[in-house]
Motif scaffolding. Structure first.
Motif, PDB file in Angstrom:
ATOM      1  N   UNK A  13       0.826  -1.202   0.000  1.00  0.00           N
ATOM      2  CA  UNK A  13       0.000   0.000   0.000  1.00  0.00           C
ATOM      3  C   UNK A  13       0.863   1.257   0.000  1.00  0.00           C
ATOM      4  N   UNK A  14       1.957   1.220   0.781  1.00  0.00           N
ATOM      5  CA  UNK A  14       2.848   2.382   0.816  1.00  0.00           C
ATOM      6  C   UNK A  14       3.564   2.554  -0.517  1.00  0.00           C
ATOM      7  N   UNK A  15       3.984   1.429  -1.127  1.00  0.00           N
ATOM      8  CA  UNK A  15       4.673   1.521  -2.405  1.00  0.00           C
ATOM      9  C   UNK A  15       3.759   1.981  -3.522  1.00  0.00           C
ATOM     10  N   UNK A  16       2.453   1.730  -3.396  1.00  0.00           N
ATOM     11  CA  UNK A  16       1.516   2.157  -4.430  1.00  0.00           C
ATOM     12  C   UNK A  16       1.590   3.663  -4.629  1.00  0.00           C
ATOM     13  N   UNK A  17       1.779   4.387  -3.537  1.00  0.00           N
ATOM     14  CA  UNK A  17       1.895   5.844  -3.633  1.00  0.00           C
ATOM     15  C   UNK A  17       3.182   6.236  -4.343  1.00  0.00           C
ATOM     16  N   UNK A  18       4.273   5.519  -4.055  1.00  0.00           N
ATOM     17  CA  UNK A  18       5.552   5.816  -4.691  1.00  0.00           C
ATOM     18  C   UNK A  18       5.494   5.511  -6.176  1.00  0.00           C
ATOM     19  N   UNK A  19       4.880   4.359  -6.538  1.00  0.00           N
ATOM     20  CA  UNK A  19       4.873   3.901  -7.915  1.00  0.00           C
ATOM     21  C   UNK A  19       3.992   4.739  -8.817  1.00  0.00           C
ATOM     22  N   UNK A  20       3.030   5.444  -8.242  1.00  0.00           N
ATOM     23  CA  UNK A  20       2.078   6.171  -9.070  1.00  0.00           C
ATOM     24  C   UNK A  20       2.645   7.455  -9.641  1.00  0.00           C
ATOM     25  N   UNK A  21       3.843   7.912  -9.205  1.00  0.00           N
ATOM     26  CA  UNK A  21       4.410   9.165  -9.685  1.00  0.00           C
ATOM     27  C   UNK A  21       4.950   8.994 -11.090  1.00  0.00           C
ATOM     28  N   UNK A 143      14.711   5.923 -11.697  1.00  0.00           N
ATOM     29  CA  UNK A 143      13.626   5.911 -10.718  1.00  0.00           C
ATOM     30  C   UNK A 143      12.536   4.918 -11.109  1.00  0.00           C
ATOM     31  N   UNK A 144      12.192   4.885 -12.412  1.00  0.00           N
ATOM     32  CA  UNK A 144      11.169   3.942 -12.889  1.00  0.00           C
ATOM     33  C   UNK A 144      11.667   2.505 -12.746  1.00  0.00           C
ATOM     34  N   UNK A 145      12.944   2.296 -13.085  1.00  0.00           N
ATOM     35  CA  UNK A 145      13.509   0.945 -12.960  1.00  0.00           C
ATOM     36  C   UNK A 145      13.509   0.485 -11.508  1.00  0.00           C
ATOM     37  N   UNK A 146      13.851   1.394 -10.595  1.00  0.00           N
ATOM     38  CA  UNK A 146      13.884   1.037  -9.176  1.00  0.00           C
ATOM     39  C   UNK A 146      12.506   0.642  -8.669  1.00  0.00           C
ATOM     40  N   UNK A 147      11.471   1.362  -9.119  1.00  0.00           N
ATOM     41  CA  UNK A 147      10.116   1.026  -8.640  1.00  0.00           C
ATOM     42  C   UNK A 147       9.715  -0.378  -9.048  1.00  0.00           C
ATOM     43  N   UNK A 148      10.048  -0.745 -10.298  1.00  0.00           N
ATOM     44  CA  UNK A 148       9.719  -2.103 -10.733  1.00  0.00           C
ATOM     45  C   UNK A 148      10.462  -3.160  -9.950  1.00  0.00           C
ATOM     46  N   UNK A 149      11.737  -2.923  -9.676  1.00  0.00           N
ATOM     47  CA  UNK A 149      12.528  -3.888  -8.905  1.00  0.00           C
ATOM     48  C   UNK A 149      12.019  -3.987  -7.467  1.00  0.00           C
ATOM     49  N   UNK A 150      11.552  -2.856  -6.903  1.00  0.00           N
ATOM     50  CA  UNK A 150      10.981  -2.881  -5.550  1.00  0.00           C
ATOM     51  C   UNK A 150       9.695  -3.705  -5.515  1.00  0.00           C
ATOM     52  N   UNK A 165      13.473 -11.794  -2.963  1.00  0.00           N
ATOM     53  CA  UNK A 165      13.089 -10.471  -2.480  1.00  0.00           C
ATOM     54  C   UNK A 165      14.302  -9.657  -2.074  1.00  0.00           C
ATOM     55  N   UNK A 166      15.220 -10.278  -1.354  1.00  0.00           N
ATOM     56  CA  UNK A 166      16.449  -9.597  -0.923  1.00  0.00           C
ATOM     57  C   UNK A 166      17.314  -9.225  -2.118  1.00  0.00           C
ATOM     58  N   UNK A 167      17.361 -10.099  -3.116  1.00  0.00           N
ATOM     59  CA  UNK A 167      18.183  -9.846  -4.304  1.00  0.00           C
ATOM     60  C   UNK A 167      17.733  -8.588  -5.039  1.00  0.00           C
ATOM     61  N   UNK A 168      16.414  -8.445  -5.281  1.00  0.00           N
ATOM     62  CA  UNK A 168      15.927  -7.287  -6.031  1.00  0.00           C
ATOM     63  C   UNK A 168      16.015  -6.008  -5.204  1.00  0.00           C
ATOM     64  N   UNK A 169      15.767  -6.097  -3.899  1.00  0.00           N
ATOM     65  CA  UNK A 169      15.885  -4.907  -3.057  1.00  0.00           C
ATOM     66  C   UNK A 169      17.339  -4.436  -2.997  1.00  0.00           C
ATOM     67  N   UNK A 170      18.277  -5.364  -2.929  1.00  0.00           N
ATOM     68  CA  UNK A 170      19.697  -5.005  -2.904  1.00  0.00           C
ATOM     69  C   UNK A 170      20.150  -4.404  -4.232  1.00  0.00           C
ATOM     70  N   UNK A 171      19.540  -4.831  -5.339  1.00  0.00           N
ATOM     71  CA  UNK A 171      19.854  -4.219  -6.632  1.00  0.00           C
ATOM     72  C   UNK A 171      19.521  -2.730  -6.606  1.00  0.00           C
ATOM     73  N   UNK A 172      18.392  -2.392  -5.979  1.00  0.00           N
ATOM     74  CA  UNK A 172      18.005  -0.983  -5.879  1.00  0.00           C
ATOM     75  C   UNK A 172      18.988  -0.237  -4.980  1.00  0.00           C
ATOM     76  N   UNK A 173      19.315  -0.794  -3.812  1.00  0.00           N
ATOM     77  CA  UNK A 173      20.218  -0.124  -2.882  1.00  0.00           C
ATOM     78  C   UNK A 173      21.609   0.083  -3.492  1.00  0.00           C
ATOM     79  N   UNK A 174      22.033  -0.823  -4.350  1.00  0.00           N
ATOM     80  CA  UNK A 174      23.358  -0.713  -4.958  1.00  0.00           C
ATOM     81  C   UNK A 174      23.410   0.326  -6.075  1.00  0.00           C
ATOM     82  N   UNK A 175      22.257   0.883  -6.445  1.00  0.00           N
ATOM     83  CA  UNK A 175      22.185   1.794  -7.582  1.00  0.00           C
ATOM     84  C   UNK A 175      21.836   3.219  -7.154  1.00  0.00           C
ATOM     85  N   UNK A 176      22.223   3.614  -5.933  1.00  0.00           N
ATOM     86  CA  UNK A 176      22.013   4.979  -5.416  1.00  0.00           C
ATOM     87  C   UNK A 176      20.571   5.446  -5.606  1.00  0.00           C
ATOM     88  N   UNK A 177      19.610   4.797  -4.923  1.00  0.00           N
ATOM     89  CA  UNK A 177      18.197   5.162  -5.102  1.00  0.00           C
ATOM     90  C   UNK A 177      17.859   6.495  -4.450  1.00  0.00           C
TER      91      UNK A 177
END
Length: 605
Positions: A13-21, A143-150, A165-177
């Motif tokens: 639910x929280x991510x839905x707000x982030x993804x809608x931008x 930013x769009x790529x990060x939302x999909x990976x999240x 789940x950890x793999x995709x979240x770490x991909x985002x963290x490694x890419x200066x989100x």
């Protein structure tokens, strides 16, 4: 909001707000200003958001294609805010059908997956996710790529695939989100670590909490603090964990999200009970139940268990019985919910494998057709003769292949199948079980082994004859099949002894299956044999978490528990637990199950 049935649904639910931008585009100033205004207030001022959305709808004819696309995405978000998931899904799917831009497909697909997560349509969500993830490398906007990976990390955490789940979240963290994405990614990494029974880094948790606070994300920040509190409790810092949760309880309560509030109260109740503060524990547990009523959630299970233990400590047997029933019902509902998510992942995984095989077969058929065309072109003058020869050759090969295949299948079945019951014999069971255990070990999945032996079976043979004994064995095998999935292995090890290897199954789930199987055996009707007698079994259960992935060790530990069940009076289930888990679970029965006829026993190695 009643969509949330588990911790990560609130993250969704929280991510839905982030993804809608949406991404920026060149648009006319007037409509662009309205779109930006709607984006800024869509979660904080719902009434005003709908007013702006209505004004945009009236000006749709003036809008450019880019503006209309943004308006449709805002419209889908408006549907979601009103709890109308189906119109939102239709809108997003239609956008996907009308565009071939990889970035737009990835973006709308991410929103669609998140919507499926919110509405608990895990199979559709996993299928859509599988379709859009290959597009991630084509998405230029970080930013769009990060939302999909999240979204991928979120959904895999929901279905219990925490490594993914950890793999995709770490991909985002490694890419200066950016801030919000960093907050969500840190939360998913901490959650995955807990799911994998690893201690999350305190430094990472504190960093995530700070980012969430800076981004004014109280829900994700509040959830991240629960991960820190759990770590402190495991480290023996119960007082420190209580102080953390008590300090931020008012902030979490102000969000109005029932599950997060219930989580805080349930954890505090459990901690205060450990410290012996019964009154405070009772108050927090009641608050957790009140906040979590109507939901299937782990906090509700913890709260009911705390209330049961409090009533038992007070000697109030009536209240203890009532609370135990509530705890058992909540625990069963929660475990069923977890199994539903895991089953959705297994179904989609099998569908993907089948699709891959079909594509491979089509490629092979295309290669054969191309080769045949080349041969036909080169031998045009002798076409008729070649066709006749090919037909004769194919027919002959097909005939002999068919005959040989039938003989092979017949021999294979005789070699692998128990002649009496039709299930795997001991040799074939061993081969299949070892392959399944090797795959579980490679994939980091658990496996469980159930062994059972029919009670007093020699008496049945002696009193009613071997024909009746054979009938009983076949009935037991047939009843046992009902508790096995296609990926499980059922075999007759010899005489009246059977075993089931359960793929991707933990000790608790296997113990429940064994208990259900024990009850089913006791219900077998024997009158059709002309005799009336009882069929019962003694069960031994272990898992790879306790015994490792060696089949020999699993069989040894399960066999010990089977004979322990025999020694304790037969017609019961005994579960193997290692000493480390027993010590850590001192004072409570971690694998305690609701009892029916018979017993479920637990024993440390």
């Amino acid at each position: 909001m009643r969509l949330g049935k588990g911790r990560t649904l609130w993250v969704a639910a929280a991510l839905a707000c982030v993804l809608a931008a949406p991404a920026q585009a060149q648009v006319s100033p007037g409509i662009d200003a309205l779109i930006e205004q709607a984006e800024a207030i869509k979660t904080s001022q719902p009434a005003k958001f709908y007013d702006v959305l209505e004004r945009l709808e009236k000006r749709v004819e003036e809008a450019t294609p880019e503006q209309r696309l943004k308006l449709r995405l805002l419209r889908a978000h408006g549907f979601l805010m009103k709890g109308r998931a189906e119109p939102a899904i239709r809108e997003l799917r239609q956008i996907q059908q009308e565009t071939d831009d990889p970035e737009m497909l990835f973006w709308t697909g991410s929103l669609l997956v998140n919507t499926y997560a919110l509405t608990r349509k895990f199979e559709q969500g996993l299928t859509t996710l599988n379709d859009i993830l290959p597009l991630a490398t084509k998405v230029e906007k970080k930013d769009v790529r990060h939302r999909g990976l999240l979204v991928a990390g979120l959904l895999y955490n929901q279905v219990g695939e925490y490594m993914l789940g950890e793999q995709y979240a770490n991909q985002v963290l490694a890419d200066a989100p950016e801030g919000r994405n960093q907050c969500a990614a840190g939360n998913l990494v901490a959650e995955a670590a807990l799911g994998l029974k690893k201690a999350p880094s305190e430094e990472m948790i504190f960093r995530t909490i700070k980012v969430c606070e800076d981004q004014k994300e109280p829900i994700l920040g509040g959830l991240t603090r629960t991960y820190l509190a759990r770590k402190w409790v495991e480290d023996g810092k119960v007082d420190q964990a209580i102080e953390l949760l008590e300090r931020y309880l008012p902030t979490v309560t102000a969000t109005g999200y029932p599950l997060v509030i219930s989580e805080y109260h349930a954890m505090l109740a459990s901690m205060y009970l450990k410290l012996g503060d019964i009154g405070t524990a009772h108050a927090h547990a009641n608050e957790a139940v009140e906040r979590g009523v109507g939901m299937t959630s782990l906090p509700l299970v913890v709260a009911y268990k705390t209330l049961y233990e409090i009533a038992e400590s007070r000697g109030d047997s009536k209240a203890a019985l009532s609370r135990y029933r509530q705890y058992a019902d909540a625990d069963k509902a929660y475990l069923n919910d977890v199994k539903t998510r895991q089953l959705a992942y297994q179904i989609v995984r099998q569908q993907i494998l089948q699709k891959t095989q079909q594509i491979s077969m089509l490629d092979q058929e295309n290669q054969v057709l191309q080769l045949q065309r080349t041969v036909d072109q080169q031998a045009a003058q002798n076409t008729r003769l070649i066709v006749i020869l090919l037909v004769l050759l194919v027919a002959s090969i097909g005939y002999w292949a068919f005959k040989i295949k039938r003989v092979q299948l017949s021999l294979k079945k005789m070699a692998e199948t128990d002649a009496l019951t039709g299930i795997c014999n001991r040799h074939h069971f061993t081969l299949r079980a070892e392959r399944a255990l090797a795959e579980c070990a490679r994939n980091g999945e658990q496996a469980a082994l159930i062994m059972f032996d029919l009670d007093h079976f020699k008496n049945i043979n002696d009193r009613f004859g071997h024909g009746t004994g054979d009938w009983a064995l076949k009935e037991v095998a047939e009843a046992s099949k009902g508790f096995c999935r296609r990926i499980d292995v059922l075999g007759r090890l010899g005489g009246e002894e059977f075993a089931i290897l359960m793929y991707g199954c933990d000790l608790r789930a296997a113990a429940r299956v064994a208990e259900d199987c024990r009850v089913r055996l006791a219900q077998i009707e024997t009158r059709e044999t002309g005799h009336v007698f009882a069929i019962t079994g003694s069960f031994g259960v272990t898992s790879s978490m306790q015994s490792g992935y060696s089949l020999a060790k699993l069989l040894s530990h399960a066999d010990k528990q089977l004979y322990r069940a025999k020694h304790l009076g037969r017609n019961r289930v005994c579960v193997h637990e290692n000493e480390h888990e027993n010590v850590r679970a001192a004072g409570s029965n971690v694998l305690e199950l609701p009892q029916r006829e018979g017993r479920t026993e637990h024993l440390g190695a």
